[in-house]
Design a protein around this motif. Structure first.
Motif, mmCIF file in Angstrom:
data_model
loop_
_atom_site.group_PDB
_atom_site.id
_atom_site.type_symbol
_atom_site.label_atom_id
_atom_site.label_comp_id
_atom_site.label_asym_id
_atom_site.label_seq_id
_atom_site.Cartn_x
_atom_site.Cartn_y
_atom_site.Cartn_z
ATOM 1 N N GLU A 21 0.183 -12.643 -1.007
ATOM 2 C CA GLU A 21 0.210 -11.339 -0.335
ATOM 3 C C GLU A 21 1.197 -10.391 -1.018
ATOM 4 O O GLU A 21 0.990 -9.180 -1.054
ATOM 5 C CB GLU A 21 0.608 -11.518 1.131
ATOM 6 N N MET A 22 2.271 -10.929 -1.561
ATOM 7 C CA MET A 22 3.251 -10.096 -2.240
ATOM 8 C C MET A 22 2.812 -9.712 -3.646
ATOM 9 O O MET A 22 3.114 -8.614 -4.123
ATOM 10 C CB MET A 22 4.602 -10.820 -2.299
ATOM 11 N N LEU A 23 2.077 -10.604 -4.321
ATOM 12 C CA LEU A 23 1.774 -10.415 -5.731
ATOM 13 C C LEU A 23 0.343 -9.957 -6.001
ATOM 14 O O LEU A 23 0.069 -9.359 -7.039
ATOM 15 C CB LEU A 23 2.037 -11.712 -6.492
ATOM 16 N N GLY A 24 -0.586 -10.283 -5.089
ATOM 17 C CA GLY A 24 -1.979 -9.927 -5.313
ATOM 18 C C GLY A 24 -2.631 -10.719 -6.424
ATOM 19 O O GLY A 24 -3.714 -10.376 -6.885
ATOM 20 N N SER A 25 -1.976 -11.784 -6.872
ATOM 21 C CA SER A 25 -2.485 -12.603 -7.966
ATOM 22 C C SER A 25 -2.346 -14.068 -7.596
ATOM 23 O O SER A 25 -1.229 -14.545 -7.331
ATOM 24 C CB SER A 25 -1.699 -12.317 -9.255
ATOM 25 N N ALA A 26 -3.455 -14.784 -7.595
ATOM 26 C CA ALA A 26 -3.413 -16.205 -7.270
ATOM 27 C C ALA A 26 -2.682 -16.990 -8.352
ATOM 28 O O ALA A 26 -1.946 -17.935 -8.056
ATOM 29 C CB ALA A 26 -4.834 -16.740 -7.103
ATOM 30 N N ALA A 27 -2.864 -16.598 -9.621
ATOM 31 C CA ALA A 27 -2.192 -17.305 -10.712
ATOM 32 C C ALA A 27 -0.679 -17.154 -10.599
ATOM 33 O O ALA A 27 0.070 -18.134 -10.727
ATOM 34 C CB ALA A 27 -2.688 -16.778 -12.056
ATOM 35 N N ASP A 28 -0.221 -15.925 -10.359
ATOM 36 C CA ASP A 28 1.220 -15.701 -10.210
ATOM 37 C C ASP A 28 1.755 -16.402 -8.969
ATOM 38 O O ASP A 28 2.864 -16.955 -8.978
ATOM 39 C CB ASP A 28 1.516 -14.201 -10.132
ATOM 40 N N ALA A 29 0.972 -16.380 -7.884
ATOM 41 C CA ALA A 29 1.406 -17.046 -6.651
ATOM 42 C C ALA A 29 1.545 -18.542 -6.871
ATOM 43 O O ALA A 29 2.494 -19.181 -6.386
ATOM 44 C CB ALA A 29 0.415 -16.764 -5.524
ATOM 45 N N GLU A 30 0.619 -19.127 -7.608
ATOM 46 C CA GLU A 30 0.690 -20.565 -7.890
ATOM 47 C C GLU A 30 1.917 -20.895 -8.739
ATOM 48 O O GLU A 30 2.585 -21.918 -8.513
ATOM 49 C CB GLU A 30 -0.587 -21.020 -8.602
ATOM 50 N N ASP A 31 2.235 -20.028 -9.696
ATOM 51 C CA ASP A 31 3.434 -20.242 -10.505
ATOM 52 C C ASP A 31 4.690 -20.211 -9.640
ATOM 53 O O ASP A 31 5.620 -21.003 -9.829
ATOM 54 C CB ASP A 31 3.531 -19.172 -11.592
ATOM 55 N N SER A 119 0.863 0.044 -3.822
ATOM 56 C CA SER A 119 1.597 1.308 -3.946
ATOM 57 C C SER A 119 3.015 1.220 -3.384
ATOM 58 O O SER A 119 3.769 2.185 -3.452
ATOM 59 C CB SER A 119 0.825 2.438 -3.251
ATOM 60 N N LEU A 120 3.387 0.068 -2.819
ATOM 61 C CA LEU A 120 4.733 -0.120 -2.287
ATOM 62 C C LEU A 120 5.673 -0.632 -3.367
ATOM 63 O O LEU A 120 5.265 -1.367 -4.270
ATOM 64 C CB LEU A 120 4.721 -1.124 -1.137
ATOM 65 N N ALA A 121 6.951 -0.280 -3.256
ATOM 66 C CA ALA A 121 7.974 -0.865 -4.119
ATOM 67 C C ALA A 121 8.139 -2.332 -3.740
ATOM 68 O O ALA A 121 7.854 -2.722 -2.601
ATOM 69 C CB ALA A 121 9.291 -0.121 -3.954
ATOM 70 N N PRO A 122 8.584 -3.180 -4.657
ATOM 71 C CA PRO A 122 8.698 -4.618 -4.364
ATOM 72 C C PRO A 122 9.437 -4.950 -3.062
ATOM 73 O O PRO A 122 8.903 -5.737 -2.255
ATOM 74 C CB PRO A 122 9.424 -5.172 -5.595
ATOM 75 N N PRO A 123 10.617 -4.385 -2.774
ATOM 76 C CA PRO A 123 11.269 -4.736 -1.496
ATOM 77 C C PRO A 123 10.458 -4.316 -0.280
ATOM 78 O O PRO A 123 10.417 -5.033 0.728
ATOM 79 C CB PRO A 123 12.604 -3.980 -1.561
ATOM 80 N N GLU A 124 9.798 -3.147 -0.363
ATOM 81 C CA GLU A 124 8.979 -2.683 0.756
ATOM 82 C C GLU A 124 7.803 -3.618 0.989
ATOM 83 O O GLU A 124 7.466 -3.944 2.125
ATOM 84 C CB GLU A 124 8.470 -1.264 0.478
ATOM 85 N N ARG A 125 7.198 -4.066 -0.081
ATOM 86 C CA ARG A 125 6.048 -4.963 0.067
ATOM 87 C C ARG A 125 6.479 -6.298 0.661
ATOM 88 O O ARG A 125 5.804 -6.844 1.541
ATOM 89 C CB ARG A 125 5.371 -5.177 -1.283
ATOM 90 N N ALA A 126 7.603 -6.828 0.188
ATOM 91 C CA ALA A 126 8.094 -8.097 0.720
ATOM 92 C C ALA A 126 8.391 -7.990 2.208
ATOM 93 O O ALA A 126 7.990 -8.843 3.009
ATOM 94 C CB ALA A 126 9.346 -8.531 -0.039
#
Length: 307
Positions: A21-31, A119-126
């Motif tokens: 949900e934070m990254l929008g990428s399954a590959a990155d999430a798995e890492d 469109s959110l900054a990383p802290p806002e998205r988290a």
């Protein structure tokens, strides 16, 4: 299986979902999840070597580490997103059909919402993900993002307002969506531009993500006329062996597109009030691994965190 492995396995799908949900990428999430495991196992090994007490609240600990690692990855991938060719769409994942029975969960994992979260900054998205999707309290989020509870409240308010202003509405009744999909497919098959336009809202927009590796529009296509003509043009050039299969993607119906034996992509309509508001096409082959198997690893019923 050791106690550490068992505890981690219990929470693994939740950790993947938070990271996804934070990254929008399954590959990155798995890492990220793999790195969490390394830290978790190391913490247990250190505790065993020193005789220290076991981590009291493993779920909270694991989510906190996952959030921090995902934040770090979001910052390092920002440049990659800036250099991306064409629109960037989230990596789609197959989900179970009964996700549609829970409106909150279906919306929280929807492709349309994940597009807005970009469109959110990383802290806002988290903060938004932990608060609005998983229901964590401000103190728990503050510990995860290394900010004060007061600062987290402000960030949450700002992120919520941002998302609400941009969040697309969509019909939660799968029957309505299927009816629109059927009409869309019939009009597309016959090349009926007017029939396609009649199914679209005036503000309709098409986003296609080829990542520079598959042919796709490099800019959003806006308006019923432009979108309908674009789709008819694509259909006219399609391989005769192309097959559209209806599957559940990120909590909503979509088409999985195959050409011969090859997976081409996924195509989803965002429908509200019986009209198409968005068309999302993901064709970048790097983002299709979550469409080739069965149900994706999303831990959807995770809104009551607990320790």
């Amino acid at each position: 299986m050791s106690a550490a492995e068992r505890r981690f396995t219990e929470h693994r799908s939740l950790l993947f979902t938070v990271a996804y949900e934070m990254l929008g990428s399954a590959a990155d999430a798995e890492d990220v999840v793999q790195e969490v495991w390394v830290r978790w196992s190391a913490a247990h090994a250190d505790a065993g070597a020193t005789g220290a007490d076991e981590i009291v609240h493993p779920r909270a600990y694991l989510v906190r580490i996952t959030t921090r690692l995902a934040l770090n990855r979001m910052r390092t991938t920002a440049r990659r997103r800036e250099d991306y060719i064409g629109p960037w769409l989230p990596e789609p994942l197959l989900t179970v059909p009964d996700v549609l029975d829970d409106v909150v969960l279906a919306e929280s994992v929807s492709m349309a919402l994940l597009v807005v979260l970009e469109s959110l900054a990383p802290p806002e998205r988290a903060v938004f993900v932990l608060r609005e999707v998983f229901g964590y309290d401000y103190d728990e989020i503050a510990a995860a993002v290394d900010k004060s509870p007061a600062a987290v409240r402000q960030i949450a308010h700002r992120a919520r307002a941002h998302v609400q202003a941009r969040r697309p509405r969509f019909d939660t009744d799968p029957q309505v969506v299927r009816q629109v999909m059927t009409g869309f497919q019939q009009s597309l098959h016959t090349g009926d531009v007017q029939g396609l336009m009649d199914l679209m809202a005036p503000e309709v927009v098409l986003l296609s993500d080829g990542g520079g590796k598959r042919q796709a529009a490099r800019n959003p296509v806006v308006g019923p006329w432009n979108v309908a003509r674009f789709m008819v043009g694509i259909a006219g050039k399609a391989d005769p062996d192309t097959v559209l299969e209806v599957v559940q993607v990120n909590g909503a119906p979509a088409w999985r597109i195959t050409t011969g034996a090859a997976l081409y992509g996924v195509f989803q309509l965002v429908v509200a009030d019986g009209l198409i508001r968005q068309l999302l096409l993901v064709a970048n082959p790097d983002k299709l691994s979550g469409l080739s198997g069965g149900v994706g690893p999303l831990d959807l019923p995770a809104r009551s965190p607990g320790p």
